[in-house]
Design an enzyme around this catalytic site. Structure first.
Site, PDB file in Angstrom:
ATOM      1  N   ASP A 141     -21.117 -18.111 -12.827  1.00  0.00           N
ATOM      2  CA  ASP A 141     -22.141 -18.944 -13.467  1.00  0.00           C
ATOM      3  C   ASP A 141     -22.873 -19.861 -12.488  1.00  0.00           C
ATOM      4  O   ASP A 141     -24.099 -19.973 -12.526  1.00  0.00           O
ATOM      5  CB  ASP A 141     -21.507 -19.784 -14.583  1.00  0.00           C
ATOM      6  N   HIS A 182     -10.786  -9.469  -5.901  1.00  0.00           N
ATOM      7  CA  HIS A 182      -9.973 -10.683  -5.809  1.00  0.00           C
ATOM      8  C   HIS A 182     -10.768 -11.931  -5.462  1.00  0.00           C
ATOM      9  O   HIS A 182     -10.547 -12.987  -6.051  1.00  0.00           O
ATOM     10  CB  HIS A 182      -8.889 -10.450  -4.753  1.00  0.00           C
ATOM     11  N   SER A 185     -13.068 -26.968 -13.258  1.00  0.00           N
ATOM     12  CA  SER A 185     -11.854 -27.790 -13.234  1.00  0.00           C
ATOM     13  C   SER A 185     -10.734 -27.150 -12.415  1.00  0.00           C
ATOM     14  O   SER A 185      -9.561 -27.264 -12.755  1.00  0.00           O
ATOM     15  CB  SER A 185     -11.359 -28.050 -14.665  1.00  0.00           C
ATOM     16  N   ALA A 214     -10.955 -27.647  -6.377  1.00  0.00           N
ATOM     17  CA  ALA A 214     -12.114 -28.258  -5.713  1.00  0.00           C
ATOM     18  C   ALA A 214     -12.728 -29.350  -6.580  1.00  0.00           C
ATOM     19  O   ALA A 214     -12.938 -30.488  -6.132  1.00  0.00           O
ATOM     20  CB  ALA A 214     -13.154 -27.180  -5.390  1.00  0.00           C
ATOM     21  N   ARG A 269      -6.537  -8.274   4.705  1.00  0.00           N
ATOM     22  CA  ARG A 269      -6.711  -7.639   3.399  1.00  0.00           C
ATOM     23  C   ARG A 269      -7.758  -6.532   3.398  1.00  0.00           C
ATOM     24  O   ARG A 269      -7.615  -5.535   2.687  1.00  0.00           O
ATOM     25  CB  ARG A 269      -7.090  -8.701   2.358  1.00  0.00           C
ATOM     26  N   HIS A 304      -8.015  -7.424  -3.313  1.00  0.00           N
ATOM     27  CA  HIS A 304      -6.599  -7.643  -2.999  1.00  0.00           C
ATOM     28  C   HIS A 304      -5.900  -6.287  -3.013  1.00  0.00           C
ATOM     29  O   HIS A 304      -6.049  -5.522  -3.971  1.00  0.00           O
ATOM     30  CB  HIS A 304      -5.950  -8.586  -4.011  1.00  0.00           C
ATOM     31  N   ARG A 361     -11.853 -13.066   3.929  1.00  0.00           N
ATOM     32  CA  ARG A 361     -11.067 -14.304   3.897  1.00  0.00           C
ATOM     33  C   ARG A 361      -9.650 -14.060   4.398  1.00  0.00           C
ATOM     34  O   ARG A 361      -8.971 -13.138   3.952  1.00  0.00           O
ATOM     35  CB  ARG A 361     -11.016 -14.847   2.468  1.00  0.00           C
ATOM     36  N   GLU A 378       1.626 -14.343   5.664  1.00  0.00           N
ATOM     37  CA  GLU A 378       0.822 -13.370   4.917  1.00  0.00           C
ATOM     38  C   GLU A 378      -0.048 -12.580   5.882  1.00  0.00           C
ATOM     39  O   GLU A 378      -0.103 -12.869   7.086  1.00  0.00           O
ATOM     40  CB  GLU A 378      -0.019 -14.082   3.850  1.00  0.00           C
ATOM     41  N   GLY A 422      -0.102 -17.245  -3.811  1.00  0.00           N
ATOM     42  CA  GLY A 422       0.398 -17.360  -2.439  1.00  0.00           C
ATOM     43  C   GLY A 422       0.662 -18.765  -1.952  1.00  0.00           C
ATOM     44  O   GLY A 422       1.807 -19.184  -1.798  1.00  0.00           O
TER      45      GLY A 422
END
Length: 511
Positions: free
Chosen positions: A210, A339, A10, A13, A278, A231, A374, A115, A48
């Site tokens: 999961d 992260h 939930s 996405a 990062r 992070h 990422r 960022e 962020g």
């Protein structure tokens, strides 16, 4: 139980996909399963924002694409990168139409933050609680949509597989312990991250991998699990077991990283300083801590206007204040923490997995956008775009051909005792310690191979317990976490070249 569309998770996405498909087919049943309450997800904790090209005078798709490719360090899929970034503004506008509120500048336009890894200001945000605001707005829309059912405190145990196709899940009702078959025309995994595999993580307690573990057991394709993003700036607080994130936007706002001697060290490693990507910042902090035998480094905000800081980052400001840290006078102690997972369930540009009728989106999926690392604030963007791609793919397809006459066997729980909670807690902490110490920011093959054997032994022990005892969510989560850990280790062993968030000691800046 039967759903036309079954969504597991939930976060942003799963919720946006549910909203779109339910509005398109008001006569069809959309079911969302979540193992906690409906607002608990990785999305909720995203501080962020959403990276999206809004200011086309100073920014452009090409710049955002290049920033993403550079951060991904040669592992991104360029076609996917272009697709996600070019579709981003349209998906962002949908969020605004659904009622999500984002900070504005004095001229009335969106206040765009910057960022690490971004060449321009392009991160839209709501203070330092962007994910919480997005979740609030979408949940409000979902609550108004009559053909969406949210099953809180329900846990997906395993995929229903027949003839190499997915037809739903076995579903554990956490309230009464019953297990039922939940069949679906289409099943979509939006199960989030894997942070609890490491324990020291910015992820919530529910992030146990999961969906990835279920897909692996069903022989679905998993890829790039070695690319774990740490992070750089989680608050270092030895009095608390919780990990509080100090958003990367704080460095974008002008904060400096310093070591215990006060040296602003990031320019020793990268010309971008604190706004390097990062992976580089985390690896640089790792080296500083190792060389100086320190427990943490520091984020210096003392030169910033405290009123402006409080206005932009009220949650961070108040949390630091509650710990006795006055950001106007004192440095914030920080340390890297797990992260984000850049790999996961392999999907194509429409979110299709290698298993028929099964889709995945959000952090549990490997789309090709992130590559080896990422780019900051690209994850919410990815979730929005891929949930829309899945919607458009399945919206024009009939459910009739997905009907199945096969009857899935019931899940027997007769005569099984519940496993001791202390045992599960001990084994979970054992796994987390092994992963932190051996499969962290810097790895080496000798440690990886040694820890692999230990975790295989742990897997065999837990598997015996799993078959002998009553099925519970904590037991299944531990089983899933062990499987995810082994996938990370296996791909780490087999990758020889350092890139992005993957670093072996024999060929890197640490040596």
């Amino acid at each position: 139980m039967r759903a036309d569309y079954l969504i597991i998770g939930s976060g942003v996405a799963g919720l946006t996909l549910a909203l779109k498909i339910a509005n398109y087919y008001p006569g069809r049943k959309v079911v969302i399963i979540t193992k906690s309450e409906k607002g608990e997800s990785n999305t909720k904790y995203a501080q962020g924002g959403v990276a999206v090209v809004i200011n086309e005078i100073e920014d452009s798709f090409d710049k955002h694409i290049q920033d993403t490719l550079i951060a991904g360090d040669g592992i991104c899929d360029p076609e996917i990168v272009e697709m996600v970034i070019s579709e981003g503004p349209r998906r962002f506008r949908e969020l605004v139409l659904w009622g999500a509120k984002f900070d504005k500048n004095p001229d009335g336009g969106f206040d765009l933050g910057k960022e690490g890894g971004h060449s321009e200001n392009r991160v839209v945000h709501h203070k330092d609680q962007t994910g919480f605001e997005i979740e609030r707005a979408i949940l409000k829309q979902v609550g108004r949509t009559k053909n969406i059912t949210i099953l809180e405190y329900h846990f997906a145990l395993d995929l229903l597989m027949h003839d190499k196709k997915c037809y739903g899940v076995y579903l554990l009702n956490e309230n009464d312990g019953t297990i039922e078959v939940c069949e679906a025309g289409y099943t979509i995994l939006a199960t989030g991250g894997i942070g609890q595999v490491y324990g020291h993580t910015t992820n919530p307690e529910i992030a146990t991998g999961d969906g990835i573990a279920m897909t692996y057991r069903a022989k679905g394709r998993i890829k790039d699990m070695e690319f774990i993003q740490f992070h750089p700036t989680a608050l270092y607080d030895k009095t608390s077991s919780d990990t509080f994130l100090i958003s990367e936007a704080v460095r974008g706002f002008g904060a400096f990283l310093r070591n215990s001697a006060g040296h602003r060290f990031m320019f020793d490693y990268d010309a971008r300083g604190e706004l390097a990507s990062r992976d580089i910042v985390s690896q640089s902090i790792y080296k500083e801590l190792k060389e100086n035998q320190e427990k943490c480094v520091y984020l210096d905000c003392t030169h910033l206007n405290p009123e402006d800081f409080n206005r932009h980052f009220p949650m961070i400001y108040s949390h630091c204040k509650s710990l006795g840290i006055d950001i106007a006078k004192e440095w914030i102690p920080v340390i890297p923490a797990q992260h984000y997972l850049c790999g996961g369930i392999m999907v194509d540009k429409n979110g299709k997995t290698s298993i028929e009728h099964l889709f995945a989106c959000g952090e549990c999926s490997r789309t090709g956008l992130h590559g080896a690392n990422r780019l900051a604030s690209n994850s919410l963007l990815e979730a929005l775009v891929f949930s829309d791609r899945i919607f458009k793919y399945i919206a024009g397809r009939s459910l009739i051909s997905l009907m199945l006459t096969y009857e899935f066997p019931a899940w027997s729980t007769v005569g099984k005792a519940e496993i001791a909670p202390d045992y599960l807690k001990q084994k979970k902490e054992e796994l987390q310690l092994l992963m932190r110490e051996n499969v962290g920011i810097v790895r080496n093959d000798a440690d990886l191979i040694a820890v692999q054997k230990k975790i295989v032994d742990l897997q065999e022990e837990v598997e015996v317990k799993y078959h002998k005892h009553k099925v519970t969510t904590p037991l299944c989560e531990l089983r899933n976490m062990i499987q995810v850990a082994l996938l990370i280790i296996d791909e780490s062993v087999h990758r020889s070249k350092n890139c992005g968030g993957f670093l072996k000691v024999n060929d890197c800046l640490i040596s």
